[in-house]
Design a protein around this motif. Structure first.
Motif, PDB file in Angstrom:
ATOM      1  N   PRO A 142       0.836  -1.212   0.000  1.00  0.00           N
ATOM      2  CA  PRO A 142       0.000   0.000   0.000  1.00  0.00           C
ATOM      3  C   PRO A 142       0.870   1.261   0.000  1.00  0.00           C
ATOM      4  CG  PRO A 142      -0.731  -1.581   1.653  1.00  0.00           C
ATOM      5  CD  PRO A 142       0.597  -2.070   1.164  1.00  0.00           C
ATOM      6  N   PRO A 143       0.314   2.379  -0.474  1.00  0.00           N
ATOM      7  CA  PRO A 143      -1.087   2.514  -0.897  1.00  0.00           C
ATOM      8  C   PRO A 143      -1.312   2.137  -2.361  1.00  0.00           C
ATOM      9  CG  PRO A 143      -0.027   4.649  -0.954  1.00  0.00           C
ATOM     10  CD  PRO A 143       1.004   3.685  -0.439  1.00  0.00           C
ATOM     11  N   GLY A 173     -13.918  -1.900   4.028  1.00  0.00           N
ATOM     12  CA  GLY A 173     -12.908  -1.973   5.067  1.00  0.00           C
ATOM     13  C   GLY A 173     -11.619  -1.251   4.767  1.00  0.00           C
ATOM     14  N   HIS A 174     -11.546  -0.518   3.671  1.00  0.00           N
ATOM     15  CA  HIS A 174     -10.339   0.223   3.316  1.00  0.00           C
ATOM     16  C   HIS A 174     -10.357   1.621   3.936  1.00  0.00           C
ATOM     17  CE1 HIS A 174      -8.999  -2.812   0.406  1.00  0.00           C
ATOM     18  NE2 HIS A 174     -10.250  -2.886  -0.008  1.00  0.00           N
ATOM     19  N   GLN A 175      -9.208   2.286   3.871  1.00  0.00           N
ATOM     20  CA  GLN A 175      -9.063   3.653   4.351  1.00  0.00           C
ATOM     21  C   GLN A 175      -8.603   4.516   3.183  1.00  0.00           C
ATOM     22  OE1 GLN A 175      -9.797   4.942   7.341  1.00  0.00           O
ATOM     23  NE2 GLN A 175     -10.586   2.950   8.001  1.00  0.00           N
ATOM     24  N   PRO A 176      -9.552   4.975   2.342  1.00  0.00           N
ATOM     25  CA  PRO A 176      -9.164   5.729   1.153  1.00  0.00           C
ATOM     26  C   PRO A 176      -8.832   7.194   1.456  1.00  0.00           C
ATOM     27  CG  PRO A 176     -11.537   5.444   1.208  1.00  0.00           C
ATOM     28  CD  PRO A 176     -10.996   4.684   2.390  1.00  0.00           C
ATOM     29  N   SER A 217       0.776  13.639  -2.349  1.00  0.00           N
ATOM     30  CA  SER A 217      -0.316  12.896  -1.709  1.00  0.00           C
ATOM     31  C   SER A 217       0.095  11.464  -1.354  1.00  0.00           C
ATOM     32  CB  SER A 217      -1.540  12.865  -2.624  1.00  0.00           C
ATOM     33  OG  SER A 217      -1.317  12.052  -3.768  1.00  0.00           O
ATOM     34  N   ILE A 218       1.025  10.899  -2.099  1.00  0.00           N
ATOM     35  CA  ILE A 218       1.440   9.515  -1.825  1.00  0.00           C
ATOM     36  C   ILE A 218       2.163   9.443  -0.479  1.00  0.00           C
ATOM     37  CG2 ILE A 218       2.714   7.545  -2.710  1.00  0.00           C
ATOM     38  CD1 ILE A 218       0.336   8.425  -4.441  1.00  0.00           C
ATOM     39  N   GLU A 219       3.071  10.404  -0.234  1.00  0.00           N
ATOM     40  CA  GLU A 219       3.756  10.420   1.058  1.00  0.00           C
ATOM     41  C   GLU A 219       2.790  10.722   2.194  1.00  0.00           C
ATOM     42  OE1 GLU A 219       6.779   9.542   1.860  1.00  0.00           O
ATOM     43  OE2 GLU A 219       7.040   8.939  -0.248  1.00  0.00           O
ATOM     44  N   HIS A 220       1.832  11.615   1.936  1.00  0.00           N
ATOM     45  CA  HIS A 220       0.833  11.907   2.964  1.00  0.00           C
ATOM     46  C   HIS A 220       0.012  10.658   3.288  1.00  0.00           C
ATOM     47  CE1 HIS A 220      -2.150  14.281   5.206  1.00  0.00           C
ATOM     48  NE2 HIS A 220      -3.052  13.526   4.614  1.00  0.00           N
ATOM     49  N   ALA A 221      -0.333   9.878   2.280  1.00  0.00           N
ATOM     50  CA  ALA A 221      -1.113   8.660   2.506  1.00  0.00           C
ATOM     51  C   ALA A 221      -0.337   7.655   3.346  1.00  0.00           C
ATOM     52  CB  ALA A 221      -1.500   8.037   1.159  1.00  0.00           C
ATOM     53  N   ILE A 267      -5.471   3.371   0.205  1.00  0.00           N
ATOM     54  CA  ILE A 267      -5.902   3.643  -1.167  1.00  0.00           C
ATOM     55  C   ILE A 267      -5.889   5.150  -1.399  1.00  0.00           C
ATOM     56  CG2 ILE A 267      -7.811   3.528  -2.828  1.00  0.00           C
ATOM     57  CD1 ILE A 267      -8.655   0.917  -1.618  1.00  0.00           C
ATOM     58  N   VAL A 268      -5.329   5.572  -2.521  1.00  0.00           N
ATOM     59  CA  VAL A 268      -5.298   6.975  -2.916  1.00  0.00           C
ATOM     60  C   VAL A 268      -6.108   7.118  -4.199  1.00  0.00           C
ATOM     61  CG1 VAL A 268      -3.867   8.907  -3.654  1.00  0.00           C
ATOM     62  CG2 VAL A 268      -3.042   7.363  -1.869  1.00  0.00           C
ATOM     63  N   ILE A 269      -7.133   7.985  -4.174  1.00  0.00           N
ATOM     64  CA  ILE A 269      -7.976   8.229  -5.346  1.00  0.00           C
ATOM     65  C   ILE A 269      -7.682   9.643  -5.841  1.00  0.00           C
ATOM     66  CG2 ILE A 269     -10.334   8.358  -6.219  1.00  0.00           C
ATOM     67  CD1 ILE A 269     -11.168   6.484  -3.946  1.00  0.00           C
TER      68      ILE A 269
END
Length: 513
Positions: free
Chosen positions: A99-100, A128-131, A177-181, A188-190
């Motif tokens: 992930p993510p 059950g994910h944390q998007p 945003s990837i590092e923040h996630a 999951i990053v949308i």
């Protein structure tokens, strides 16, 4: 969306019924009419040509000429070919091993990307994910604010460090945003990207730069199902310019002809992953080609209806009702109200009934259905006291007048509800013996077994072989009755002798004039 196409195909198949043998002339005439129906539905010409060629080849084969009912065999072939055009089988999202998982949304402005981002986030959270939603549409006015509102309604975090409205670098926002996630433990990053009113070089370059910056696991193209052939051309442009791994159909609740939905999979080669069917966040479904093909042919969509019912009725509610049935307790108006509210959560009643097989022939009646009737019933029940809901028999004339005045209806409306509820109570009481639950049964004597509760007695039923606790049979889902043909379209055709479709009374659901 597919009403016109469904009507045309139903009329075509009706001409085949009753024929014991299909000639080559019958097959050619049927194929010609289906070709015209698909073209009128705005299906791409190459898709129509390939579809008709496969249909003719199979219809002239042994599977039709050797069938006991050639007409139904042709319907079966059309259904299978439609499933193939729509993708064959449902394809799930591909998640990253580490992930993510990054999902990038692409498409033209107005196709519904931002709304789709909120729907997808809500759907994944339910699994059950944390998007994490990422606002990379910094071009369209108020796009960032819209995504923040949708994220709040979906209960997910929105990463929006730039205000948008033409200010900010979307590529840098996507990269950060990837590092923040990772720091926020989002799996999951949308990424919601900007669109344009038409294909242009700047939009494609920006989408490609965001793709290169975040290396998405899925690049999903959001297509407006109401656009028609232009949507297919746009999908091809994004496939060549950005590279798409899947498609989402938005605005499937519209009144367009639906040709884009039938063309995009075959033209682009990318599977349809989801379908957006309304404006609410919950109007979002996994796309199942076989179910969509069944709905186009008027066969209903019982599996989707069951899934919606399972999501609408929460576990506590189902356990409470099961315990009542198992314990032989009385079905009350409070229980009835709880079930009514759950049904309303499933969507408009006309949409639900439209998923039942054979309802295509009642389209005019379904169009007149109105959910206001359920609001009236809810108001009547809520105007009762707790004691009246528990024991409706105590509701005399003066109480009925008070309830009618309190809910803004007539006494006749209250009487009709109580009469129908009494019928529902009787039905619920009958469900006990049907499920193998304890009930009032007259004891019978058996010379072989006189022990109380034994076989042949009226006492407590013993465990039957192959049954689950409570008397529920094992062996999976029940089979269709002998003679029931799932491909029969309309009327009572295909039903066993003596069985008829229920005579549904829609008069109480019609809109007020």
């Amino acid at each position: 969306m597919f009403d016109t196409l469904s009507d045309r195909l139903t009329g075509i198949f009706a001409k085949l019924k009753g024929k014991g043998r299909l000639t080559d002339a019958d097959i050619d005439a049927t194929a010609r009419e289906i070709r015209l129906a698909l073209l009128e539905a705005d299906v791409a010409l190459p898709v129509v040509k390939a579809f008709i060629a496969r249909l003719k080849e199979r219809a002239r084969g042994a599977e039709v000429h050797g069938a006991l009912n050639p007409a139904q065999q042709v319907i079966k072939i059309v259904h299978e070919e439609l499933v193939g055009v729509l993708g064959g089988e449902a394809r799930r999202l591909q998640f990253a091993k580490h992930p993510p998982t990054v999902i990038m949304l692409a498409g033209l402005q107005g196709s519904g990307k931002t709304t789709l981002a909120g729907k997808l986030a809500r759907h994944l959270k339910g699994l059950g994910h944390q998007p994490l939603l990422v606002a990379c549409d910094l071009q369209r006015p108020n796009a960032v604010n819209q995504l923040q509102v949708l994220g709040g309604r979906a209960g997910v975090e929105v990463y929006a460090p730039q205000p948008g409205n033409g200010v900010g670098d979307p590529v840098q926002v996507a990269k950060d945003s990837i590092e923040h996630a990772r720091r926020a433990m989002r799996d999951i990053v949308i990424v919601d990207t900007a669109g344009r009113l038409g294909i242009d070089t700047e939009m494609m370059r920006q989408a490609a730069d965001i793709r290169d910056a975040v290396q998405p696991d899925e690049v999903i193209f959001v297509i407006d199902a109401m656009v028609g052939q232009d949507a297919v051309a746009t999908a091809e442009a994004f496939r060549d310019g950005v590279g798409i791994t899947g498609v989402v159909l938005s605005k499937l609740d519209g009144d367009a002809r639906g040709g884009a939905a039938l063309s995009v999979r075959e033209v682009t080669g990318s599977p349809i992953l989801f379908a957006s069917t309304g404006e609410k966040l919950e109007d979002f479904d996994v796309f199942h080609p076989d179910r969509m093909a069944s709905r186009i042919l008027g066969m209903g969509d019982m599996l989707t209806l069951i899934e919606q019912a399972e999501s609408a009725f929460d576990a506590d509610q189902k356990e409470k009702m099961a315990a009542k049935l198992m314990g032989g307790q009385t079905f009350t108006l409070d229980d009835f109200l709880d079930q009514l509210i759950a049904v309303r959560r499933m969507g408009p009643i006309s949409n639900l009934l439209g998923m039942l097989p054979g309802m295509g022939q009642m389209k005019d009646q379904l169009a007149e259905l109105d959910d206001k009737h359920f609001d009236k019933v809810t108001a009547i029940i809520r105007s009762m006291t707790p004691g009246e809901r528990e024991e409706p028999k105590i509701i005399n004339g003066s109480r009925r007048l008070r309830i009618a005045n309190g809910s803004g209806v007539t006494v006749m409306d209250v009487n009709q509800l109580l009469n129908r509820f009494a019928d529902a109570q009787k039905m619920m009481k009958q469900m006990g013996p049907m499920m193998g639950l304890p009930g009032r049964r007259k004891a019978t004597k058996s010379p072989k077994n006189k022990r109380k509760g034994g076989k042949g007695s009226g006492g407590r039923p013993g465990k039957a072989a192959g049954a689950l606790p409570g008397g529920l049979p094992t062996g999976g889902m029940p089979q269709l009755p002998p003679g029931l043909d799932p491909t029969a379209l309309g009327g009572n055709q295909g039903l066993p002798p003596g069985m008829k479709l229920p005579n549904l009374d829609f008069s109480k659901f019609k809109r007020d004039k």
